[in-house]
Design a protein around this motif. Structure first.
Motif, PDB file in Angstrom:
ATOM      1  N   SER A  89      37.654  36.627  -9.509  1.00 11.69           N
ATOM      2  CA  SER A  89      37.969  36.180  -7.829  1.00 11.69           C
ATOM      3  C   SER A  89      37.179  36.823  -6.886  1.00 11.69           C
ATOM      4  CB  SER A  89      39.443  36.469  -7.711  1.00 11.69           C
ATOM      5  OG  SER A  89      39.642  37.877  -7.709  1.00 11.69           O
ATOM      6  N   ARG A  90      36.032  37.260  -7.282  1.00 12.14           N
ATOM      7  CA  ARG A  90      35.281  37.827  -6.373  1.00 12.14           C
ATOM      8  C   ARG A  90      33.738  37.179  -6.227  1.00 12.14           C
ATOM      9  NH1 ARG A  90      33.329  43.435  -6.367  1.00 12.14           N
ATOM     10  NH2 ARG A  90      32.367  42.660  -8.205  1.00 12.14           N
ATOM     11  N   PHE A  91      33.174  36.661  -5.064  1.00 13.33           N
ATOM     12  CA  PHE A  91      32.066  35.841  -5.060  1.00 13.33           C
ATOM     13  C   PHE A  91      30.843  36.695  -5.601  1.00 13.33           C
ATOM     14  CE2 PHE A  91      34.353  33.088  -2.218  1.00 13.33           C
ATOM     15  CZ  PHE A  91      33.607  31.702  -2.519  1.00 13.33           C
ATOM     16  N   ALA A  92      30.905  37.985  -5.503  1.00 12.85           N
ATOM     17  CA  ALA A  92      29.843  38.812  -6.293  1.00 12.85           C
ATOM     18  C   ALA A  92      29.600  38.603  -7.605  1.00 12.85           C
ATOM     19  CB  ALA A  92      30.081  40.347  -6.029  1.00 12.85           C
ATOM     20  N   ASP A  93      30.916  38.384  -8.207  1.00 12.15           N
ATOM     21  CA  ASP A  93      31.018  38.093  -9.853  1.00 12.15           C
ATOM     22  C   ASP A  93      30.579  36.728 -10.033  1.00 12.15           C
ATOM     23  OD1 ASP A  93      32.197  40.576 -10.490  1.00 12.15           O
ATOM     24  OD2 ASP A  93      34.270  39.927 -10.011  1.00 12.15           O
ATOM     25  N   TYR A  94      31.086  35.675  -9.232  1.00 11.22           N
ATOM     26  CA  TYR A  94      30.577  34.440  -9.434  1.00 11.22           C
ATOM     27  C   TYR A  94      29.078  34.142  -9.235  1.00 11.22           C
ATOM     28  CZ  TYR A  94      35.368  33.403  -8.008  1.00 11.22           C
ATOM     29  OH  TYR A  94      36.868  33.488  -8.084  1.00 11.22           O
ATOM     30  N   ILE A  95      28.407  34.808  -8.491  1.00 10.87           N
ATOM     31  CA  ILE A  95      26.977  34.751  -8.409  1.00 10.87           C
ATOM     32  C   ILE A  95      26.294  35.249  -9.405  1.00 10.87           C
ATOM     33  CG2 ILE A  95      25.049  35.469  -6.749  1.00 10.87           C
ATOM     34  CD1 ILE A  95      26.978  34.993  -4.225  1.00 10.87           C
ATOM     35  N   LYS A  96      26.898  36.295  -9.751  1.00  8.85           N
ATOM     36  CA  LYS A  96      26.099  37.345 -10.788  1.00  8.85           C
ATOM     37  C   LYS A  96      26.142  36.388 -12.147  1.00  8.85           C
ATOM     38  CE  LYS A  96      28.176  40.783 -12.679  1.00  8.85           C
ATOM     39  NZ  LYS A  96      29.089  41.880 -12.682  1.00  8.85           N
ATOM     40  N   GLU A  97      27.442  35.920 -12.527  1.00  7.32           N
ATOM     41  CA  GLU A  97      27.884  35.176 -13.685  1.00  7.32           C
ATOM     42  C   GLU A  97      27.427  33.676 -13.946  1.00  7.32           C
ATOM     43  OE1 GLU A  97      31.769  35.796 -14.899  1.00  7.32           O
ATOM     44  OE2 GLU A  97      31.639  37.854 -14.216  1.00  7.32           O
ATOM     45  N   ASP A 135      33.227  32.273 -16.993  1.00  8.43           N
ATOM     46  CA  ASP A 135      32.034  31.801 -16.609  1.00  8.43           C
ATOM     47  C   ASP A 135      31.917  30.735 -15.876  1.00  8.43           C
ATOM     48  OD1 ASP A 135      30.965  34.201 -17.975  1.00  8.43           O
ATOM     49  OD2 ASP A 135      30.282  33.224 -19.567  1.00  8.43           O
ATOM     50  N   TYR A 136      32.909  29.711 -16.593  1.00  7.86           N
ATOM     51  CA  TYR A 136      33.033  28.219 -16.197  1.00  7.86           C
ATOM     52  C   TYR A 136      33.675  28.258 -14.742  1.00  7.86           C
ATOM     53  CZ  TYR A 136      34.991  23.374 -16.595  1.00  7.86           C
ATOM     54  OH  TYR A 136      35.310  22.017 -16.421  1.00  7.86           O
ATOM     55  N   LEU A 137      34.360  29.116 -14.261  1.00 10.15           N
ATOM     56  CA  LEU A 137      34.953  29.457 -12.947  1.00 10.15           C
ATOM     57  C   LEU A 137      34.046  29.861 -12.078  1.00 10.15           C
ATOM     58  CD1 LEU A 137      37.680  29.534 -11.209  1.00 10.15           C
ATOM     59  CD2 LEU A 137      37.789  31.879 -11.994  1.00 10.15           C
ATOM     60  N   ALA A 138      33.124  30.678 -12.457  1.00 12.19           N
ATOM     61  CA  ALA A 138      32.058  31.279 -11.566  1.00 12.19           C
ATOM     62  C   ALA A 138      31.131  30.253 -11.189  1.00 12.19           C
ATOM     63  CB  ALA A 138      31.301  32.357 -12.360  1.00 12.19           C
ATOM     64  N   ASN A 139      30.739  29.178 -12.263  1.00 11.13           N
ATOM     65  CA  ASN A 139      29.653  28.175 -12.044  1.00 11.13           C
ATOM     66  C   ASN A 139      30.485  27.239 -11.097  1.00 11.13           C
ATOM     67  OD1 ASN A 139      26.998  27.983 -13.727  1.00 11.13           O
ATOM     68  ND2 ASN A 139      28.707  29.330 -15.001  1.00 11.13           N
TER      69      ASN A 139
END
Length: 159
Positions: A80-88, A22-26
């Motif tokens: 490692s996907r921007f889709a996951d980063y944006i979602k999370e 989660d931290y990585l996504a943020n």
């Protein structure tokens, strides 16, 4: 590799890995915002903030790598996907084109507050898991953001 290879309990470290992802996504969303601020800064504070934003995004890039490598050290894959980063991510994307310099500073201060909050959760979770490596890493990142929060607040004339 798994957590047991570094003397950690797999079950106890799972909440740490989840929080790290989660931290990585943020952090990825924050990083891109820093880049946008660096590229799009205009006005009287251009020279000061252009350099500061570059310092911050360079640090964020290194931080992102350390977070991902820590997830791997704990035996799991980092997102490692921007889709996951944006979602999370709880940090939201913004369009920095045409933003005023102080609005950029305010947006970054908001991000830093959210990242520091996540870091405090990570410190608790890593302490409970006996994961001193993650705890030390996150504490270092938090101290950097706390200092820069003070500097940016001072720059913006805030208490």
């Amino acid at each position: 590799m798994n957590a047991e290879a570094i003397s950690l309990n797999e079950k106890e470290v799972k909440p740490v890995v989840d929080l790290l992802n989660d931290y990585l996504a943020n952090y990825h969303i924050h990083y891109q915002k820093l880049r946008g601020c660096h590229w799009n800064i205009k006005g009287q504070n251009f020279f000061t903030l252009h350099v500061k934003f570059e310092e911050l995004y360079t640090n964020a890039q290194l931080t992102i790598d350390e977070i991902a490598e820590r997830v791997l050290t704990l035996g799991k894959p980092p997102h490692s996907r921007f889709a996951d980063y944006i979602k999370e991510s709880t940090i939201q994307e913004i369009d920095t084109i045409g933003m005023s310099d102080l609005d950029m500073v305010e947006a970054l201060l908001d991000d830093m507050a959210k990242l520091i909050e996540l870091e405090r959760y990570l410190l608790i979770a890593s302490d409970e898991a006996g994961d001193d490596g993650t705890n030390d890493m996150v504490n270092r990142f938090m101290q950097f953001k706390e200092k820069n929060t003070w500097m940016l607040r001072s720059f913006a004339g805030k208490k």
